[in-house]
Write a protein that holds these residues in place. Sequence first.
Motif, mmCIF file in Angstrom:
data_model
loop_
_atom_site.group_PDB
_atom_site.id
_atom_site.type_symbol
_atom_site.label_atom_id
_atom_site.label_comp_id
_atom_site.label_asym_id
_atom_site.label_seq_id
_atom_site.Cartn_x
_atom_site.Cartn_y
_atom_site.Cartn_z
ATOM 1 N N PHE A 1 37.864 6.686 -30.840
ATOM 2 C CA PHE A 1 37.945 5.821 -31.493
ATOM 3 C C PHE A 1 39.047 4.850 -30.922
ATOM 4 C CE2 PHE A 1 38.067 2.427 -34.479
ATOM 5 C CZ PHE A 1 39.175 2.242 -35.057
ATOM 6 N N ASN A 2 38.573 3.668 -30.292
ATOM 7 C CA ASN A 2 39.813 2.776 -29.684
ATOM 8 C C ASN A 2 39.715 1.574 -30.434
ATOM 9 O OD1 ASN A 2 41.414 1.135 -27.938
ATOM 10 N ND2 ASN A 2 41.185 2.395 -26.270
ATOM 11 N N LYS A 3 40.823 1.500 -31.305
ATOM 12 C CA LYS A 3 41.004 -0.100 -32.136
ATOM 13 C C LYS A 3 41.154 -1.101 -31.478
ATOM 14 C CE LYS A 3 42.646 -1.671 -36.544
ATOM 15 N NZ LYS A 3 43.628 -1.246 -37.639
ATOM 16 N N SER A 4 41.923 -1.095 -30.223
ATOM 17 C CA SER A 4 42.089 -2.170 -29.677
ATOM 18 C C SER A 4 41.163 -2.859 -28.751
ATOM 19 C CB SER A 4 43.472 -1.982 -28.771
ATOM 20 O OG SER A 4 42.952 -0.960 -27.699
ATOM 21 N N GLN A 5 40.448 -1.836 -28.111
ATOM 22 C CA GLN A 5 39.141 -2.311 -27.297
ATOM 23 C C GLN A 5 38.098 -2.290 -28.291
ATOM 24 O OE1 GLN A 5 38.829 0.190 -24.016
ATOM 25 N NE2 GLN A 5 40.644 -0.240 -23.283
ATOM 26 N N THR A 6 37.874 -2.007 -29.657
ATOM 27 C CA THR A 6 36.882 -1.838 -30.597
ATOM 28 C C THR A 6 35.808 -1.174 -30.075
ATOM 29 O OG1 THR A 6 35.991 -4.261 -30.001
ATOM 30 C CG2 THR A 6 37.534 -3.948 -31.731
ATOM 31 N N SER A 7 36.136 0.059 -29.543
ATOM 32 C CA SER A 7 35.061 1.085 -28.953
ATOM 33 C C SER A 7 34.861 2.288 -29.564
ATOM 34 C CB SER A 7 35.322 0.986 -27.515
ATOM 35 O OG SER A 7 36.474 1.750 -27.157
ATOM 36 N N PHE A 8 33.803 3.142 -29.255
ATOM 37 C CA PHE A 8 33.686 4.345 -29.879
ATOM 38 C C PHE A 8 32.678 4.972 -28.807
ATOM 39 C CE2 PHE A 8 34.212 7.609 -32.915
ATOM 40 C CZ PHE A 8 32.967 7.917 -33.205
ATOM 41 N N HIS A 9 33.334 5.322 -27.778
ATOM 42 C CA HIS A 9 32.066 5.714 -26.609
ATOM 43 C C HIS A 9 32.186 7.401 -26.750
ATOM 44 C CE1 HIS A 9 32.807 2.138 -25.027
ATOM 45 N NE2 HIS A 9 33.879 2.354 -24.352
#
Lengths: 113, 116
Positions: free
Chosen positions: A67-75
Amino acid sequence: AQSVAQPEDQVNVAEGNPLTVKCTYSVSGNPYLFWYVQYPNRGLQFLLKYITGDNLVKGSYGFEAEFNKSQTSFHLKKPSALVSDSALYFCAVRDYGNNDMRFGAGTRLTVKP
Amino acid sequence: GAGVSQSPSNKVTEKGKDVELRCDPISGHTALYWYRQSLGQGLEFLIYFQGNSAPDKSGLPSDRFSAERTGGSVSTLTIQRTQQEDSAVYLCASSLAGQGTLYEQYFGPGTRLTVT
């Protein structure tokens, strides 16, 4: 309203190589993020979820997601792909207080021997 | 234990006919969802049931679509006057609880509907 995007329709990797399936999301509040897998002729199966806490989530079959909040990603990631990982992968997001889960369009992963 | 079951697995119908799709959720799961999966598309939320509360019908695409859940268990999705664009796989899912929940959903195998 929440939404999720899977920018790749198809991902091809060789067996034994690391794999990444990308997912980005948009929510107004705190996201609940999920990954599901759909094997041929079978229903969707839950892989893992992020609710809160550690940004690196570990799930079934050796998969993990960050989970990467700054990039709004969840790879979705796996260090070493197996041919049996070949399937359709769906990312999903839910905003707290909403009933529905918004799914991405899916990414077809093919792992070649 | 038994998972979510759906019937029929396949349904071919003529345009204009009504169809009923059935879902048996996992015992004890109070939340039940219907989704539609079209070719090359993601899952489209249709309707949500939680216990005895009024269902969330916000995802139903038209008034030809309706759903019921009897006794808090089995659910039936009805499509009236089917159209070719209704052709899709209809998925049912259940979970332990509903709104704001952290619980993942468990999916049935789906019903593949083909409207000719």
